[in-house]
Design a protein around this motif. Structure first.
Motif, PDB file in Angstrom:
ATOM      1  N   ASN A  98       0.829  -1.213   0.000  1.00 24.82           N
ATOM      2  CA  ASN A  98       0.000   0.000   0.000  1.00 24.82           C
ATOM      3  C   ASN A  98       0.861   1.261   0.000  1.00 24.82           C
ATOM      4  O   ASN A  98       0.613   2.205   0.748  1.00 24.82           O
ATOM      5  N   TYR A  99       1.895   1.221  -0.826  1.00 25.91           N
ATOM      6  CA  TYR A  99       2.789   2.355  -1.068  1.00 25.91           C
ATOM      7  C   TYR A  99       3.738   2.662   0.092  1.00 25.91           C
ATOM      8  O   TYR A  99       4.431   3.678   0.075  1.00 25.91           O
ATOM      9  N   GLY A 137       3.348  -2.827  -8.726  1.00 22.95           N
ATOM     10  CA  GLY A 137       3.292  -2.010  -9.928  1.00 22.95           C
ATOM     11  C   GLY A 137       4.655  -1.467 -10.281  1.00 22.95           C
ATOM     12  O   GLY A 137       5.674  -2.020  -9.884  1.00 22.95           O
ATOM     13  N   ALA A 138       4.658  -0.359 -11.038  1.00 18.15           N
ATOM     14  CA  ALA A 138       5.899   0.286 -11.440  1.00 18.15           C
ATOM     15  C   ALA A 138       5.906   1.710 -10.898  1.00 18.15           C
ATOM     16  O   ALA A 138       4.915   2.427 -11.019  1.00 18.15           O
ATOM     17  N   TYR A 139       7.033   2.100 -10.331  1.00 13.59           N
ATOM     18  CA  TYR A 139       7.116   3.395  -9.645  1.00 13.59           C
ATOM     19  C   TYR A 139       8.321   4.215 -10.092  1.00 13.59           C
ATOM     20  O   TYR A 139       8.671   5.203  -9.453  1.00 13.59           O
ATOM     21  N   GLY A 140       8.932   3.819 -11.199  1.00 12.29           N
ATOM     22  CA  GLY A 140      10.134   4.497 -11.667  1.00 12.29           C
ATOM     23  C   GLY A 140       9.853   5.841 -12.311  1.00 12.29           C
ATOM     24  O   GLY A 140       8.692   6.265 -12.475  1.00 12.29           O
ATOM     25  N   ALA A 141      10.933   6.513 -12.705  1.00 13.34           N
ATOM     26  CA  ALA A 141      10.816   7.831 -13.328  1.00 13.34           C
ATOM     27  C   ALA A 141       9.940   7.757 -14.576  1.00 13.34           C
ATOM     28  O   ALA A 141      10.102   6.876 -15.422  1.00 13.34           O
ATOM     29  N   GLY A 147       7.251   8.201  -7.444  1.00 19.12           N
ATOM     30  CA  GLY A 147       7.239   8.840  -6.138  1.00 19.12           C
ATOM     31  C   GLY A 147       6.266   8.245  -5.145  1.00 19.12           C
ATOM     32  O   GLY A 147       6.219   8.668  -3.991  1.00 19.12           O
ATOM     33  N   TRP A 148       5.495   7.235  -5.572  1.00 22.63           N
ATOM     34  CA  TRP A 148       4.521   6.618  -4.663  1.00 22.63           C
ATOM     35  C   TRP A 148       5.153   5.532  -3.786  1.00 22.63           C
ATOM     36  O   TRP A 148       4.497   5.048  -2.866  1.00 22.63           O
ATOM     37  N   THR A 152      11.163   2.160   0.054  1.00 23.39           N
ATOM     38  CA  THR A 152      12.559   1.863  -0.236  1.00 23.39           C
ATOM     39  C   THR A 152      13.508   2.920   0.308  1.00 23.39           C
ATOM     40  O   THR A 152      14.531   2.598   0.928  1.00 23.39           O
ATOM     41  N   ALA A 153      13.199   4.189   0.093  1.00 23.66           N
ATOM     42  CA  ALA A 153      14.072   5.254   0.605  1.00 23.66           C
ATOM     43  C   ALA A 153      14.122   5.228   2.128  1.00 23.66           C
ATOM     44  O   ALA A 153      15.179   5.452   2.732  1.00 23.66           O
TER      45      ALA A 153
END
Length: 216
Positions: A98-99, A137-141, A147-148, A152-153
């Motif tokens: 959930n992000y 899903g996909a969250y890349g640039a 940014g969702w 990870t950060a």
């Protein structure tokens, strides 16, 4: 020598993060036959949701005044830190939910940070750590949900900046392709990402075991 492995997936079968971690573990054992793997599965054998509050309140209360609940929470936090300190290498398998960070792994982090050895201390300084993280899903640039990924950060911040670990991250996206019909158009891309993640897992596992073989 010991590899400590922690899984945070709520699944025991069909888990993408477990698949990656399994390969890392297999490569570790191939390089270091006879070594020990200690495991904790916080996604299934969950930590008590009230333990963090109890351990935190105990840190601000004289030991002789601790309640039984506080004593248990402090002991649990100490056990979690003992497991990390006792191992020569660490493997965390933590999916994006959930992000954000898995609630079970967040509880784990919060409890660890109540122990004086870990609170504000880079207690894993230089220790090799592999983080396997996966996203449905996909969250890349350039993607609609760039940014969702709020996990990870944060995990890098905790493991590297707070705990001082020597971190290798293995990531896989589009794990819901083949499950969610809306993502069917991305089957080829997802297959490439899957293959790439598994190869990264093999490389990380070999490097993990090989590096320790050289230094010990």
């Amino acid at each position: 020598m010991t590899l400590f492995r922690l899984d945070a997936s709520i699944r025991t079968h069909g888990s993408a993060s477990r698949e990656i971690a399994d390969i890392v573990e297999q490569e570790w054992l191939a390089n270091r036959p006879g070594d020990t793997v200690e495991r904790r599965h916080v996604g299934v054998d969950t930590l008590p949701s009230t333990a963090w509050a109890a351990a935190l309140s105990a840190s601000m209360t004289p030991a002789e005044e601790h309640t039984p609940e506080q004593q248990e929470a402090v002991a649990l936090a100490a056990t979690l830190v003992d497991e990390l300190l006792a191992a020569e290498a660490l493997l965390f398998a933590v999916p994006l939910y959930n992000y954000g960070v898995s609630q079970h792994f967040k509880t784990y982090i919060d409890l660890v940070l109540t122990d004086p050895r870990a609170n504000g201390q880079p207690f894993l300084a230089g220790k090799p750590v592999v983080l396997a993280t996966v996203r449905g899903g996909a969250y890349g640039a350039g993607t609609p949900r760039e940014g969702w990924d709020h996990s990870t950060a944060y995990l890098r911040r905790i493991l590297v900046d707070c705990w001082g670990a020597d971190l290798t991250v293995i990531e896989r996206e589009f794990t819901l392709v083949g499950v969610a019909p809306a993502l069917d158009a991305f089957a080829d891309v997802a297959a490439e990402m899957h293959a790439g993640a598994l190869e990264s897992a093999r490389e990380a596992g070999r490097a993990l075991g090989g590096a320790l073989s050289v230094t010990n």
